[in-house]
Design a protein around this motif. Structure first.
Motif, PDB file in Angstrom:
ATOM      1  N   ASP A  76      22.551  58.607  52.670  1.00 54.55           N
ATOM      2  CA  ASP A  76      22.707  58.951  51.678  1.00 54.55           C
ATOM      3  C   ASP A  76      24.121  59.583  52.031  1.00 54.55           C
ATOM      4  O   ASP A  76      24.137  60.134  52.899  1.00 54.55           O
ATOM      5  N   SER A 125      23.268  55.882  47.749  1.00 56.24           N
ATOM      6  CA  SER A 125      23.446  55.196  49.480  1.00 56.24           C
ATOM      7  C   SER A 125      24.550  53.969  48.460  1.00 56.24           C
ATOM      8  O   SER A 125      24.227  52.667  48.556  1.00 56.24           O
ATOM      9  N   GLN A 144      29.790  55.623  53.538  1.00 56.97           N
ATOM     10  CA  GLN A 144      29.281  55.745  54.431  1.00 56.97           C
ATOM     11  C   GLN A 144      28.732  57.211  54.816  1.00 56.97           C
ATOM     12  O   GLN A 144      29.882  57.856  55.010  1.00 56.97           O
TER      13      GLN A 144
END
Length: 150
Positions: A76, A125, A144
């Motif tokens: 996330d 995500s 990321q």
């Protein structure tokens, strides 16, 4: 052969026919290689919904989120709510803590979120889903989570 392939790629790049960019690919665990979107058959399936509570980083309270694959929580980079959703509008611009990782991520607003599905809050995500990836680009989110985050 490797030199010929490299030369061909360079020539195509110089002609503007191919480029290097940041985008998602479909990875086949079976084939152990990337697969074109044209070769993938996307389908929806019913799955088990898992509920998680993302505590506010600075203060009391939490934002509940429902997801099918719980393992993607580790990737996330934001939590997204609908801008007109009165349940969460006061949290936009604040941060929440990702369950189990002790990482803080921002709460953002976007009309993409379906207020009627699950809890009305969506975890982002970008490495997991094409829609999340598009939200990453739109809101300038990291691709990321930071490896240095605890």
């Amino acid at each position: 052969m490797s030199a010929a392939v490299a030369e061909a790629f360079k020539r195509l790049h110089d002609q503007g026919l191919i480029y290097r960019g940041d985008y998602m690919v479909n990875w086949s665990l079976t084939l152990r290689m990337a697969v074109s979107d044209l070769e993938v058959e996307f389908f929806e399936e019913n799955g088990k919904l898992n509920y998680f509570w993302y505590p506010l980083s600075h203060g009391s309270g939490f934002i509940p989120v429902v997801t099918t694959p719980p393992e993607i929580i580790l990737g996330d980079t934001a939590l997204c709510v609908h801008p007109a959703d009165e349940r969460y509008s006061q949290y936009v611009g604040k941060t929440v803590r990702v369950p189990v990782s002790r990482r803080d991520i921002p709460v953002i607003a976007d009309e993409y979120v379906d207020r009627e599905f699950g809890t009305g809050a969506l975890q982002i995500s970008p490495g997991h889903d094409h829609n999340d990836y598009e939200l990453k680009k739109k809101h300038n989110l990291p691709r990321q989570c930071s490896r240095n985050a605890r």
